[in-house]
Design an enzyme around this catalytic site. Structure first.
Site, PDB file in Angstrom:
ATOM      1  N   ASP A 179      -0.729 -13.127 -10.230  1.00 30.55           N
ATOM      2  CA  ASP A 179      -1.288 -12.083 -11.096  1.00 30.55           C
ATOM      3  C   ASP A 179      -0.248 -11.336 -11.936  1.00 30.55           C
ATOM      4  O   ASP A 179      -0.518 -10.219 -12.386  1.00 30.55           O
ATOM      5  CB  ASP A 179      -2.069 -11.075 -10.225  1.00 30.55           C
ATOM      6  N   ASP A 215       4.002  -7.484  -7.840  1.00 30.32           N
ATOM      7  CA  ASP A 215       4.025  -6.274  -8.665  1.00 30.32           C
ATOM      8  C   ASP A 215       4.582  -5.047  -7.938  1.00 30.32           C
ATOM      9  O   ASP A 215       5.292  -4.242  -8.543  1.00 30.32           O
ATOM     10  CB  ASP A 215       2.660  -5.991  -9.322  1.00 30.32           C
ATOM     11  N   ASP A 222      -0.882 -14.488  -5.340  1.00 32.20           N
ATOM     12  CA  ASP A 222      -1.962 -14.012  -6.213  1.00 32.20           C
ATOM     13  C   ASP A 222      -1.880 -14.526  -7.658  1.00 32.20           C
ATOM     14  O   ASP A 222      -2.872 -14.490  -8.387  1.00 32.20           O
ATOM     15  CB  ASP A 222      -1.976 -12.473  -6.247  1.00 32.20           C
ATOM     16  N   GLY A 269       4.113  -9.199   0.091  1.00 31.88           N
ATOM     17  CA  GLY A 269       3.515 -10.298   0.861  1.00 31.88           C
ATOM     18  C   GLY A 269       4.354 -11.561   0.744  1.00 31.88           C
ATOM     19  O   GLY A 269       4.819 -11.907  -0.340  1.00 31.88           O
ATOM     20  N   ARG A 273      -6.024 -10.025  -3.943  1.00 34.73           N
ATOM     21  CA  ARG A 273      -6.032  -8.571  -4.153  1.00 34.73           C
ATOM     22  C   ARG A 273      -7.005  -8.207  -5.274  1.00 34.73           C
ATOM     23  O   ARG A 273      -8.195  -8.471  -5.133  1.00 34.73           O
ATOM     24  CB  ARG A 273      -4.617  -8.056  -4.451  1.00 34.73           C
ATOM     25  N   ARG A 318       6.598  -3.995   3.252  1.00 40.40           N
ATOM     26  CA  ARG A 318       6.120  -3.112   2.181  1.00 40.40           C
ATOM     27  C   ARG A 318       6.665  -1.747   2.566  1.00 40.40           C
ATOM     28  O   ARG A 318       6.064  -1.050   3.383  1.00 40.40           O
ATOM     29  CB  ARG A 318       4.596  -3.115   2.127  1.00 40.40           C
ATOM     30  N   THR A 327       4.356 -14.473  -5.322  1.00 46.45           N
ATOM     31  CA  THR A 327       3.134 -13.944  -4.692  1.00 46.45           C
ATOM     32  C   THR A 327       2.060 -14.999  -4.815  1.00 46.45           C
ATOM     33  O   THR A 327       1.959 -15.665  -5.857  1.00 46.45           O
ATOM     34  CB  THR A 327       2.655 -12.625  -5.354  1.00 46.45           C
TER      35      THR A 327
HETATM   36  O1  F6P Z   1      -0.373  -9.998  -2.495  1.00 47.89           O
HETATM   37  C1  F6P Z   1      -0.568 -11.010  -1.564  1.00 47.89           C
HETATM   38  C2  F6P Z   1      -1.705 -10.676  -0.640  1.00 47.89           C
HETATM   39  O2  F6P Z   1      -1.857 -11.734   0.276  1.00 47.89           O
HETATM   40  C3  F6P Z   1      -3.035 -10.356  -1.320  1.00 47.89           C
HETATM   41  O3  F6P Z   1      -3.716 -11.502  -1.739  1.00 47.89           O
HETATM   42  C4  F6P Z   1      -3.727  -9.572  -0.240  1.00 47.89           C
HETATM   43  O4  F6P Z   1      -4.693  -8.708  -0.803  1.00 47.89           O
HETATM   44  C5  F6P Z   1      -2.608  -8.798   0.380  1.00 47.89           C
HETATM   45  O5  F6P Z   1      -1.403  -9.494   0.084  1.00 47.89           O
HETATM   46  C6  F6P Z   1      -2.715  -8.600   1.872  1.00 47.89           C
HETATM   47  O6  F6P Z   1      -1.652  -7.804   2.269  1.00 47.89           O
HETATM   48  P1  F6P Z   1      -1.203  -7.583   3.762  1.00 47.89           P
HETATM   49  O7  F6P Z   1      -0.479  -8.806   4.208  1.00 47.89           O
HETATM   50  O8  F6P Z   1      -0.328  -6.395   3.712  1.00 47.89           O
HETATM   51  O9  F6P Z   1      -2.436  -7.416   4.583  1.00 47.89           O
END
Ligand code: F6P
Length: 322
Positions: free
Chosen positions: A130, A103, A128, A11, A172, A72, A126
């Protein structure tokens, strides 16, 4: 080292551009060539690699997103994908990689280092926040401020209509964003994945005299809460309290965008530069982090396998102030 490469993965997060800029200019300062890999690991597999110079990163420190794009990559999860990526690393004469991400990015980086011996350093990026081994991940501050800004606006309408709002924030499986947004947004309750959500307590809260004295309330829900997201929790409450009425607002991806805050630019600049310096010195398979304002190194293995814990004692403060 003569040539390294930088990429962003997973992300996107505000401040990633500051980290890219810092990595590029630090490498050039040390007389090392640097190129950019477009679109994260997928770009490495596809050979989507560009030369970079000081000008390539001009006028980006203030921009959200990532100029190198991100993805991803499912293909990088496969051995075949990683073999293609390793072939391109050699083909382009790249001797080390700077991976900016979370991660998932470091899980891939650890496997790649172990399988191929290619040198990789990580920069925590990120929203998050985390990752174990660092107090801070690039993007968190901007994301929290974006969410708070949204909550301030929601408050206006909540106040005008005497309504309860459940506001769902990202994170997340982690509750770092929810905790800070809840405290700084003046939430009446903060629901986190780290503490099992007690529906009875919520029912008590919404049916007590205290609640009746309040004309409106805001509840912040982490998307990874064990009781479900904000919509699910409100549905459950409607069953338990027939007259219950609340609006739900899922903030979603707006939390990932926008101009990075000063703090994210600073952290991007510090961490991006530190990763390059370590890489040039031959350090590999590690993430640079910041702990008590000091730069430290943590192995990818620990960063992804150890759990960084939210300070749940802050919930007491939030309750007292609500
Ligand atoms: O890891 C960053 C994040 O924004 C999380 O907070 C969220 O759960 C996820 O990515 C959303 O991912 P995507 O952009 O693939 O929908």
């Amino acid at each position: 080292m003569k040539k390294i490469a930088v990429f962003t993965s997973g992300g996107d997060a505000p401040g990633m551009n500051a980290a890219i800029r810092s990595a590029v200019r630090t490498a050039l300062y040390h007389g090392v060539e640097i190129c950019g890999i477009m679109g994260g690991y997928q770009g490495l597999i596809d050979g989507n690699i560009i030369e970079m110079n000081s000008q390539s990163v001009a006028n980006i420190i203030q921009r959200g997103g990532t100029i190198l794009k991100t993805s991803r990559s499912e293909e990088f999860r496969t051995t075949e994908g990683r073999v293609k990526a390793a072939v391109n690393v050699k083909k382009y004469g790249i001797e080390g990689l700077v991976a900016i991400g979370g991660d998932g990015t470091f899980t891939g980086a650890e496997i790649f280092c172990n399988e191929t011996g290619i040198t990789v350093m990580g920069v925590p990026g990120t929203i998050d926040n985390d990752l174990f081994g660092t107090d801070y991940t690039i993007g968190f501050d901007t994301a929290v401020n974006t969410a708070i800004d949204a909550i301030d606006k929601i408050r206006d309408t909540a106040d005008s209509h005497n309504r309860t709002f459940f506001v769902e924030v990202m994170g997340r499986h982690a509750g770092f964003i929810a905790m800070d947004v809840g405290i700084c947004g003046g939430a009446e309750a903060i629901l986190l994945p780290d503490i099992p959500t007690d529906m009875d307590e919520l029912v008590r809260f919404f049916t007590t005299d205290k609640k009746k004295q309040k004309s409106f309330s805001i509840v912040v829900v982490a998307e990874g809460d064990d009781a479900g997201g904000a919509f699910t929790i409100v549905e459950k409450l409607k069953v338990l309290i027939p007259e219950f009425d609340a609006r739900v607002s899922v903030l979603g991806h707006i939390q990932r965008g926008g101009k990075p805050s000063a703090y994210d630019r600073l952290m991007g600049s510090r961490l991006g530069s530190a990763a390059v310096v370590e890489l040039i010195e031959g350090v590999t398979n590690k993430m640079v982090g910041i702990v008590s304002n000091e730069l430290i190194l943590t192995s990818f293995h620990e960063a992804i396998n150890q759990k960084k814990k939210v300070d749940v004692s802050l919930l007491k403060l939030a309750k007292m102030l609500a």
